[in-house]
Design an enzyme around this catalytic site. Structure first.
Site, PDB file in Angstrom:
ATOM      1  N   CYS A 129     -15.780   5.379  46.487  1.00 10.22           N
ATOM      2  CA  CYS A 129     -17.191   5.446  46.083  1.00 10.22           C
ATOM      3  C   CYS A 129     -17.634   4.140  45.400  1.00 10.22           C
ATOM      4  CB  CYS A 129     -17.366   6.645  45.147  1.00 10.22           C
ATOM      5  SG  CYS A 129     -18.918   6.706  44.254  1.00 10.22           S
ATOM      6  N   CYS A 141     -19.321   4.525  41.999  1.00 13.17           N
ATOM      7  CA  CYS A 141     -18.313   4.898  40.988  1.00 13.17           C
ATOM      8  C   CYS A 141     -17.640   3.647  40.436  1.00 13.17           C
ATOM      9  CB  CYS A 141     -17.247   5.815  41.592  1.00 13.17           C
ATOM     10  SG  CYS A 141     -17.880   7.370  42.235  1.00 13.17           S
TER      11      CYS A 141
END
Length: 106
Positions: free
Chosen positions: A31, A34
């Site tokens: 991600c 993230c």
């Protein structure tokens, strides 16, 4: 402080029971958002005003059952627990909203 990696559901349950305030960063290794917000959260965890906050990370791919139990549908998701109870969440890599979530707990 620092951000602690949680490897098991038992470790997660223990952290939520043991610490008055727990901020969970639910992430995935693949991600991008993230990865972008991780250093911001790490810096937050070292701020004096958040010294009583226990910051943890859970990899949603490594702990799918816990992720489902927490209702995580997008990454990153930040969840606050205060005195063992769910006390707020932010979905997305939005630094100001994460800061507001953490600040509200102290």
């Amino acid at each position: 402080m620092t951000v602690h990696n949680i490897e098991t559901k038992a470790a997660f349950d223990e952290a939520v029971k043991k610490y008055p305030v727990v901020i969970v960063d639910a992430f995935a290794t693949w991600c991008g958002p993230c990865k972008a917000i991780a250093p911001i959260v790490a810096k937050m965890s070292e701020e004096e005003r958040f010294k009583d906050v226990y910051f943890v990370k859970i990899d949603v791919d490594h702990l799918p059952d816990l992720s489902q139990e927490l209702g995580i549908t997008a990454m990153p998701t930040f969840i606050a627990f205060k005195d063992g109870e769910l006390n707020g969440r932010v979905t997305g890599a939005i630094p100001q909203e994460v800061m507001n979530l953490v600040t509200k707990q102290v």
